[in-house]
Design a protein around this motif. Structure first.
Motif, mmCIF file in Angstrom:
data_model
loop_
_atom_site.group_PDB
_atom_site.id
_atom_site.type_symbol
_atom_site.label_atom_id
_atom_site.label_comp_id
_atom_site.label_asym_id
_atom_site.label_seq_id
_atom_site.Cartn_x
_atom_site.Cartn_y
_atom_site.Cartn_z
ATOM 1 N N GLU A 14 0.835 -1.212 0.000
ATOM 2 C CA GLU A 14 0.000 0.000 0.000
ATOM 3 C C GLU A 14 0.863 1.253 0.000
ATOM 4 O O GLU A 14 0.555 2.232 -0.690
ATOM 5 C CB GLU A 14 -0.945 0.004 1.212
ATOM 6 C CG GLU A 14 -1.987 -1.104 1.200
ATOM 7 C CD GLU A 14 -2.916 -1.038 0.002
ATOM 8 O OE1 GLU A 14 -3.074 0.059 -0.583
ATOM 9 O OE2 GLU A 14 -3.479 -2.080 -0.374
ATOM 10 N N MET A 15 1.943 1.250 0.761
ATOM 11 C CA MET A 15 2.835 2.408 0.816
ATOM 12 C C MET A 15 3.505 2.639 -0.530
ATOM 13 O O MET A 15 3.713 3.783 -0.949
ATOM 14 C CB MET A 15 3.898 2.196 1.898
ATOM 15 C CG MET A 15 4.741 3.422 2.206
ATOM 16 S SD MET A 15 3.873 4.661 3.192
ATOM 17 C CE MET A 15 3.940 3.898 4.826
ATOM 18 N N SER A 16 3.816 1.568 -1.237
ATOM 19 C CA SER A 16 4.510 1.684 -2.523
ATOM 20 C C SER A 16 3.599 2.202 -3.635
ATOM 21 O O SER A 16 4.072 2.490 -4.737
ATOM 22 C CB SER A 16 5.108 0.333 -2.934
ATOM 23 O OG SER A 16 4.086 -0.604 -3.244
ATOM 24 N N GLN A 17 2.306 2.308 -3.370
ATOM 25 C CA GLN A 17 1.376 2.869 -4.356
ATOM 26 C C GLN A 17 1.475 4.385 -4.428
ATOM 27 O O GLN A 17 0.963 5.004 -5.365
ATOM 28 C CB GLN A 17 -0.070 2.463 -4.024
ATOM 29 C CG GLN A 17 -0.320 0.969 -3.979
ATOM 30 C CD GLN A 17 0.145 0.262 -5.235
ATOM 31 O OE1 GLN A 17 -0.352 0.522 -6.327
ATOM 32 N NE2 GLN A 17 1.122 -0.621 -5.094
ATOM 33 N N LEU A 18 2.133 5.000 -3.434
ATOM 34 C CA LEU A 18 2.295 6.448 -3.445
ATOM 35 C C LEU A 18 3.307 6.846 -4.516
ATOM 36 O O LEU A 18 4.259 6.116 -4.775
ATOM 37 C CB LEU A 18 2.783 6.931 -2.067
ATOM 38 C CG LEU A 18 1.823 6.703 -0.897
ATOM 39 C CD1 LEU A 18 2.499 7.062 0.419
ATOM 40 C CD2 LEU A 18 0.555 7.531 -1.078
ATOM 41 N N PRO A 19 3.111 8.008 -5.159
ATOM 42 C CA PRO A 19 4.030 8.420 -6.227
ATOM 43 C C PRO A 19 5.450 8.619 -5.702
ATOM 44 O O PRO A 19 5.661 9.217 -4.653
ATOM 45 C CB PRO A 19 3.434 9.748 -6.724
ATOM 46 C CG PRO A 19 2.441 10.164 -5.705
ATOM 47 C CD PRO A 19 2.007 8.963 -4.958
ATOM 48 N N GLY A 20 6.409 8.076 -6.438
ATOM 49 C CA GLY A 20 7.802 8.242 -6.079
ATOM 50 C C GLY A 20 8.307 7.305 -4.994
ATOM 51 O O GLY A 20 9.449 7.396 -4.566
ATOM 52 N N ILE A 21 7.435 6.393 -4.537
ATOM 53 C CA ILE A 21 7.806 5.462 -3.473
ATOM 54 C C ILE A 21 7.931 4.050 -4.056
ATOM 55 O O ILE A 21 6.940 3.436 -4.438
ATOM 56 C CB ILE A 21 6.770 5.450 -2.333
ATOM 57 C CG1 ILE A 21 6.571 6.856 -1.776
ATOM 58 C CG2 ILE A 21 7.198 4.482 -1.231
ATOM 59 C CD1 ILE A 21 7.783 7.412 -1.068
ATOM 60 N N GLY A 22 9.169 3.547 -4.125
ATOM 61 C CA GLY A 22 9.381 2.175 -4.558
ATOM 62 C C GLY A 22 9.227 1.214 -3.387
ATOM 63 O O GLY A 22 9.021 1.640 -2.245
#
Length: 206
Positions: A14-22
């Motif tokens: 879920e956290m990796s769905q944020l833009p710029g977050i791998g």
């Protein structure tokens, strides 16, 4: 990436769905939250839940707001005859940070882009036109980024407002062609607002 916990895996996803977050950055953020006091994670969760369920869009300018009218539109010290047209909330924040502008805003919610399936009907352009026709607005500052989509949107708005008598200007090209407003430094952006030029002159010389 192998996970020892399904809960951890879900949180990282879920956290990796944020833009710029791998996924690696997401894992680092999630592990950081696990090390913090439980109350801190709860505060973050509550803030995000309230943001999603309680935030509104100003009925006048379409800016993000906690109330029906945002703080800018409800401020009697702002010049209601001057409206700056921007793409989104980030541009409002960028211009406000310059401290050079005392008018109101109109947030379009994007730019005309046929490739992305974004047309005038998908933006708040018609709301802007109705606002101008009400008669209080004397000048529109078209402050969209100087990209092909931004110029197309500016020109569409300009043509829609022909015959209304409202003055239409655009920010000076101290902002480099192709630049997004939110990344411009405050001094350059502030000067571009103050030294705006008539919109018609901005494309007739191209």
């Amino acid at each position: 990436m192998d996970f020892s916990s399904k809960l951890l895996e879900n949180a990282v996803y879920e956290m990796s769905q944020l833009p710029g977050i791998g996924k690696r950055t997401a894992l680092r953020l999630v592990l950081h939250l696990l090390k913090q006091p439980e109350r801190q994670t709860e505060n973050l969760s509550n803030a995000l839940t309230k943001l999603r369920t309680m935030v509104q869009f100003c009925k006048k300018c379409h800016n993000i707001s906690d109330t029906v009218l945002c703080e800018i539109c409800s401020n009697p010290k702002r010049d209601a005859s001057l409206v700056c047209v921007v793409e989104d909330i980030r541009d409002v924040m960028a211009i406000e940070n310059t401290g050079q502008y005392r008018g109101l805003y109109h947030v379009l919610g994007g730019k005309i882009s046929p490739i992305e399936g974004m047309g005038p009907q998908d933006l708040t352009i018609y709301s802007l036109i109705n606002k101008v026709k009400e008669g209080e607005v004397q000048e529109l500052i078209l402050a969209l980024s100087s990209t092909m989509e931004g110029d197309t949107t500016n020109f569409y708005i300009f043509k829609q407002l022909e015959g209304t008598g409202v003055k239409t200007s655009t920010i000076a090209r101290g902002i480099a062609v192709g630049d997004e407003l939110e990344y411009a430094d405050e001094v350059t952006l502030g000067r571009s607002i103050l030294n705006r030029i008539p919109f018609e002159g901005s494309f007739s010389n191209k």
